[in-house]
Write an enzyme that holds these catalytic residues in place. Sequence first.
Site, short mmCIF file in Angstrom:
data_model
loop_
_atom_site.label_atom_id
_atom_site.label_comp_id
_atom_site.label_asym_id
_atom_site.label_seq_id
_atom_site.Cartn_x
_atom_site.Cartn_y
_atom_site.Cartn_z
N HIS A 265 0.87 -1.18 0.00
CA HIS A 265 0.00 0.00 0.00
C HIS A 265 0.91 1.23 0.00
O HIS A 265 2.01 1.19 0.55
CB HIS A 265 -0.84 -0.05 1.28
CG HIS A 265 -1.92 0.97 1.36
ND1 HIS A 265 -1.69 2.25 1.77
CD2 HIS A 265 -3.25 0.89 1.12
CE1 HIS A 265 -2.83 2.93 1.77
NE2 HIS A 265 -3.80 2.12 1.39
N ASP B 146 2.98 -4.48 8.00
CA ASP B 146 1.77 -3.68 7.84
C ASP B 146 0.59 -4.63 8.06
O ASP B 146 0.24 -5.43 7.19
CB ASP B 146 1.76 -3.08 6.42
CG ASP B 146 0.44 -2.37 6.12
OD1 ASP B 146 -0.48 -2.41 6.96
OD2 ASP B 146 0.34 -1.80 5.02
N GLN C 227 -4.61 -5.05 7.15
CA GLN C 227 -5.65 -5.98 6.67
C GLN C 227 -5.56 -7.36 7.32
O GLN C 227 -6.28 -8.27 6.92
CB GLN C 227 -5.55 -6.14 5.13
CG GLN C 227 -5.71 -4.85 4.35
CD GLN C 227 -7.13 -4.30 4.35
OE1 GLN C 227 -8.07 -4.93 4.84
NE2 GLN C 227 -7.30 -3.10 3.83
N LYS D 43 -10.58 -0.24 10.75
CA LYS D 43 -10.81 -1.43 9.93
C LYS D 43 -11.16 -2.64 10.81
O LYS D 43 -11.35 -3.74 10.30
CB LYS D 43 -9.57 -1.75 9.10
CG LYS D 43 -9.25 -0.71 8.02
CD LYS D 43 -8.12 -1.19 7.15
CE LYS D 43 -7.40 -0.08 6.42
NZ LYS D 43 -8.16 0.51 5.33
N1 C6P Z 1 -6.43 0.53 2.79
C1 C6P Z 1 -8.33 0.19 1.32
O1 C6P Z 1 -9.45 0.48 0.89
P1 C6P Z 1 -5.06 3.85 7.01
O2 C6P Z 1 -5.60 4.69 5.89
O3 C6P Z 1 -3.83 4.45 7.63
O4 C6P Z 1 -6.10 3.46 8.00
O5 C6P Z 1 -4.61 2.45 6.35
C2 C6P Z 1 -3.63 2.45 5.37
C3 C6P Z 1 -3.43 1.07 4.83
C4 C6P Z 1 -2.19 0.48 5.02
N2 C6P Z 1 -1.96 -0.76 4.58
C5 C6P Z 1 -2.90 -1.49 3.96
C6 C6P Z 1 -2.58 -2.88 3.53
C7 C6P Z 1 -4.16 -0.95 3.74
O6 C6P Z 1 -5.09 -1.67 3.11
C8 C6P Z 1 -4.43 0.36 4.16
C9 C6P Z 1 -5.75 1.02 3.90
C10 C6P Z 1 -7.77 0.99 2.46
O7 C6P Z 1 -7.67 -0.73 0.86
C11 C6P Z 1 -7.83 2.47 2.19
S1 C6P Z 1 -6.78 2.94 0.87
#
Ligand code: C6P
Length: 415
Positions: free
Chosen positions: A123, A200, A203, A226
């Site tokens: 990401h 990370d 997910q 999430k």
């Molecule tokens: N992905 C998706 O729709 P934040 O925005 O900081 O809460 O999360 C960032 C982030 C980091 N790593 C991974 C693997 C992610 O999937 C995400 C957030 C969302 O896929 C928003 S782009």
Amino acid sequence: MKLDFQDIRKDFPILSRTVHGKPLVYLDSAATSQKPRAVIKALVRYYETLNANVHRSVHRLGEEATEAYEEARRKIAAFVRAESPTNIIFTRNATEAINLVAYSWGRSNVGPGDEILLTGMEHHSNLVPWQQVAREKGATLRFIGVKEDGTLALEELDSLITRRTKIVACVHVSNVLGTINPVAQIAKAAHAVGAIVLIDGAQSVPHMPVDVAELGCDFLAFSGHKMLGPTGIGALYARTELQERMEPFMFGGEMVSQVWSDHATWNELPMKFEAGTPSIGDAIALGAAVDYLQALGMENVRRHEKDLTRYALDTLSTLEGMTLYGPKDVEIRGGAVAFNFAGIHPHDLATLLDQQGIAIRAGNHCVQPLMRQLEVSATARASFYIYNTREEIDVLADALGIAARYFSGVIRTTG
Ligand code: C6P
């Protein structure tokens, strides 16, 4: 324990609303999850009965708020099996948690000629901060490739991880391919050359049991929103020894111990990394989200999502013109299912599905380099959580059938 998913749905007030006159089918939990009543109540209860700043005031409310805030930290630490609550630093989200590591650890430990190892499915939140560190420090970014089947090219690991590698920063579960990466194996290889490991977990932590000791990671970043929690709160698990060696990320109130006109000393861990008034209510409500998930059992959460993902892959793959991305085997993938369908632009598809009350995401999902590898500018994506059902996947499949007919001109709009 067998979970009753209809009962679970009743805990989520938003799931009873309609969209364009149709029951809401929410298939966008990878972007953000819905919130159960217990979490909403925890937030309201905090503002109605506890609201005060933390770690500052000796009055009753201040003490109660501090206790509730620290209790949330204890719950989150236990949730990822951290050794101590002090291993958990509250941040706004996974992005801020990763930036904390990039600023505090990266800028003092990465130098010219060093290498930062990432994967081809990161990401932007776990890519751009490292691009900045590399540019500033004269370091090089390296990438573990992504194979056609959506898994990492682990055969490259031996040649990619060398004495020059300072950090391996790797996504646990891809938000596009769904792939569950073998991060424990990657961490072992990284530690063998003295590199540190950031996972990370944006997910993974919401969807499966995660144990930092089993992963063997030094840092684990994740977002509260999430995993049934509110927006505005996330966490960084950080090993004590690294926290001790790291400079603070931000400076100001609460992160200090003694302050003179010309210098200051830092507060104890983990407050050294929490400058200013934190998101107190959000942290407490995230604690309630963790309680909710713990009561369900993360093994059960994972089992339910595996079932939904298998059903979705089986159902969607029967549709003509369907391209599904990521591994086919649900043992090595999570519940984010990206696809392109019948030559319809993902944004058009998402708009059409929205008319049926179905919420999916369309776009590059903040993973543009992977989109280039897949040779697409965007994909559609359905993603599942504990409140989703097989029936909702049937609704999605039927709506996709309607969309295909609409775009092939069989169904025409009037007027
Ligand atoms: N992905 C998706 O729709 P934040 O925005 O900081 O809460 O999360 C960032 C982030 C980091 N790593 C991974 C693997 C992610 O999937 C995400 C957030 C969302 O896929 C928003 S782009």
